[in-house]
Design a protein around this motif. Structure first.
Motif, PDB file in Angstrom:
ATOM      1  N   TRP A  10       0.838  -1.203   0.000  1.00 20.45           N
ATOM      2  CA  TRP A  10       0.000   0.000   0.000  1.00 20.45           C
ATOM      3  C   TRP A  10       0.869   1.248   0.000  1.00 20.45           C
ATOM      4  N   ASP A  11       0.467   2.259  -0.780  1.00 21.53           N
ATOM      5  CA  ASP A  11       1.184   3.524  -0.741  1.00 21.53           C
ATOM      6  C   ASP A  11       0.654   4.366   0.418  1.00 21.53           C
ATOM      7  N   HIS A  12       1.199   5.564   0.576  1.00 21.69           N
ATOM      8  CA  HIS A  12       0.817   6.427   1.696  1.00 21.69           C
ATOM      9  C   HIS A  12      -0.623   6.926   1.602  1.00 21.69           C
ATOM     10  N   GLU A  13      -1.248   6.792   0.426  1.00 21.34           N
ATOM     11  CA  GLU A  13      -2.641   7.200   0.263  1.00 21.34           C
ATOM     12  C   GLU A  13      -3.610   6.024   0.381  1.00 21.34           C
ATOM     13  N   GLY A  14      -3.081   4.817   0.630  1.00 23.23           N
ATOM     14  CA  GLY A  14      -3.928   3.645   0.782  1.00 23.23           C
ATOM     15  C   GLY A  14      -4.270   2.939  -0.511  1.00 23.23           C
ATOM     16  N   ASN A  15      -3.531   3.234  -1.589  1.00 24.40           N
ATOM     17  CA  ASN A  15      -3.760   2.584  -2.877  1.00 24.40           C
ATOM     18  C   ASN A  15      -2.988   1.269  -2.942  1.00 24.40           C
ATOM     19  N   PRO A  16      -3.607   0.215  -3.477  1.00 24.07           N
ATOM     20  CA  PRO A  16      -2.941  -1.089  -3.542  1.00 24.07           C
ATOM     21  C   PRO A  16      -1.992  -1.202  -4.740  1.00 24.07           C
ATOM     22  N   TYR A  17      -0.855  -1.877  -4.526  1.00 22.68           N
ATOM     23  CA  TYR A  17       0.137  -2.106  -5.576  1.00 22.68           C
ATOM     24  C   TYR A  17       0.663  -3.530  -5.497  1.00 22.68           C
ATOM     25  N   CYS A  18       0.999  -4.083  -6.658  1.00 22.64           N
ATOM     26  CA  CYS A  18       1.736  -5.345  -6.681  1.00 22.64           C
ATOM     27  C   CYS A  18       3.178  -5.016  -6.310  1.00 22.64           C
ATOM     28  N   SER A  19       3.967  -6.005  -5.981  1.00 26.37           N
ATOM     29  CA  SER A  19       5.325  -5.752  -5.518  1.00 26.37           C
ATOM     30  C   SER A  19       6.197  -5.097  -6.590  1.00 26.37           C
ATOM     31  N   GLU A  20       6.024  -5.492  -7.846  1.00 27.04           N
ATOM     32  CA  GLU A  20       6.843  -4.917  -8.916  1.00 27.04           C
ATOM     33  C   GLU A  20       6.561  -3.429  -9.103  1.00 27.04           C
ATOM     34  N   CYS A  21       5.301  -3.052  -9.168  1.00 25.88           N
ATOM     35  CA  CYS A  21       4.942  -1.641  -9.346  1.00 25.88           C
ATOM     36  C   CYS A  21       5.316  -0.819  -8.114  1.00 25.88           C
ATOM     37  N   PHE A  22       5.139  -1.366  -6.938  1.00 26.51           N
ATOM     38  CA  PHE A  22       5.500  -0.647  -5.721  1.00 26.51           C
ATOM     39  C   PHE A  22       6.994  -0.393  -5.703  1.00 26.51           C
ATOM     40  N   ARG A  23       7.781  -1.404  -6.037  1.00 26.34           N
ATOM     41  CA  ARG A  23       9.233  -1.250  -6.071  1.00 26.34           C
ATOM     42  C   ARG A  23       9.621  -0.177  -7.081  1.00 26.34           C
ATOM     43  N   ASP A  24       9.013  -0.208  -8.255  1.00 26.41           N
ATOM     44  CA  ASP A  24       9.336   0.766  -9.298  1.00 26.41           C
ATOM     45  C   ASP A  24       8.951   2.186  -8.916  1.00 26.41           C
ATOM     46  N   ASP A  25       7.835   2.351  -8.231  1.00 29.79           N
ATOM     47  CA  ASP A  25       7.334   3.692  -7.918  1.00 29.79           C
ATOM     48  C   ASP A  25       7.757   4.242  -6.562  1.00 29.79           C
ATOM     49  N   TYR A  26       7.952   3.362  -5.567  1.00 32.55           N
ATOM     50  CA  TYR A  26       8.100   3.861  -4.201  1.00 32.55           C
ATOM     51  C   TYR A  26       9.324   3.403  -3.434  1.00 32.55           C
ATOM     52  N   ASP A  27       9.960   2.342  -3.839  1.00 31.58           N
ATOM     53  CA  ASP A  27      11.061   1.809  -3.050  1.00 31.58           C
ATOM     54  C   ASP A  27      12.367   2.491  -3.437  1.00 31.58           C
ATOM     55  N   GLU A  28      12.757   3.495  -2.673  1.00 33.45           N
ATOM     56  CA  GLU A  28      13.972   4.238  -2.965  1.00 33.45           C
ATOM     57  C   GLU A  28      15.226   3.411  -2.715  1.00 33.45           C
ATOM     58  N   GLU A  29      15.102   2.335  -1.962  1.00 31.11           N
ATOM     59  CA  GLU A  29      16.228   1.446  -1.700  1.00 31.11           C
ATOM     60  C   GLU A  29      16.485   0.507  -2.880  1.00 31.11           C
ATOM     61  N   CYS A  30      15.635   0.539  -3.901  1.00 32.97           N
ATOM     62  CA  CYS A  30      15.756  -0.352  -5.048  1.00 32.97           C
ATOM     63  C   CYS A  30      15.894   0.496  -6.312  1.00 32.97           C
ATOM     64  N   PRO A  31      17.120   0.962  -6.613  1.00 31.16           N
ATOM     65  CA  PRO A  31      17.307   1.821  -7.788  1.00 31.16           C
ATOM     66  C   PRO A  31      17.072   1.062  -9.089  1.00 31.16           C
ATOM     67  N   ASP A  32      16.687   1.801 -10.116  1.00 33.04           N
ATOM     68  CA  ASP A  32      16.454   1.188 -11.421  1.00 33.04           C
ATOM     69  C   ASP A  32      17.726   0.644 -12.050  1.00 33.04           C
ATOM     70  N   ASN A  33      18.814   1.355 -11.887  1.00 34.76           N
ATOM     71  CA  ASN A  33      20.097   0.949 -12.462  1.00 34.76           C
ATOM     72  C   ASN A  33      21.184   0.979 -11.385  1.00 34.76           C
ATOM     73  N   PRO A  34      21.214  -0.038 -10.545  1.00 37.17           N
ATOM     74  CA  PRO A  34      22.211  -0.020  -9.463  1.00 37.17           C
ATOM     75  C   PRO A  34      23.626  -0.214 -10.004  1.00 37.17           C
ATOM     76  N   ASP A  35      24.594   0.327  -9.286  1.00 36.37           N
ATOM     77  CA  ASP A  35      25.997   0.102  -9.620  1.00 36.37           C
ATOM     78  C   ASP A  35      26.347  -1.338  -9.308  1.00 36.37           C
ATOM     79  N   VAL A  36      26.990  -1.992 -10.227  1.00 36.34           N
ATOM     80  CA  VAL A  36      27.410  -3.373 -10.028  1.00 36.34           C
ATOM     81  C   VAL A  36      28.928  -3.400 -10.049  1.00 36.34           C
ATOM     82  N   HIS A  37      29.507  -3.979  -9.004  1.00 33.52           N
ATOM     83  CA  HIS A  37      30.977  -4.070  -8.915  1.00 33.52           C
ATOM     84  C   HIS A  37      31.412  -5.497  -8.951  1.00 33.52           C
TER      85      HIS A  37
END
Length: 71
Positions: free
Chosen positions: A44-71
């Protein structure tokens, strides 16, 4: 619940048929992609809207960058 349904009242999820009340008790539609998701898998987002895990990660999870650095 064994209630009789008109065709326009039928809701389906994962090949099972539900009335509106039973569907709402067990499932949601993702706010972004409209995918059916079980309530126990819903995020759930801060407004109470439901999301699947993939969409939530893409829209709200700042700990999960779209293009992380890989070493």
């Amino acid at each position: 619940c064994n209630c009789e349904l008109e065709p326009h009242q039928i809701r389906t999820a994962y090949e099972d048929t539900y009335c509106e009340d039973c569907f709402s008790e067990n499932y949601n539609y993702c706010q972004r992609c409209d995918e059916v998701i079980s309530r126990d898998q819903t995020l759930w987002d801060h407004e109470g809207n439901p999301y699947c895990s993939e969409c939530f990660r893409d829209d709200y999870d700042e700990e999960c960058p779209d293009n992380p650095d890989v070493h």
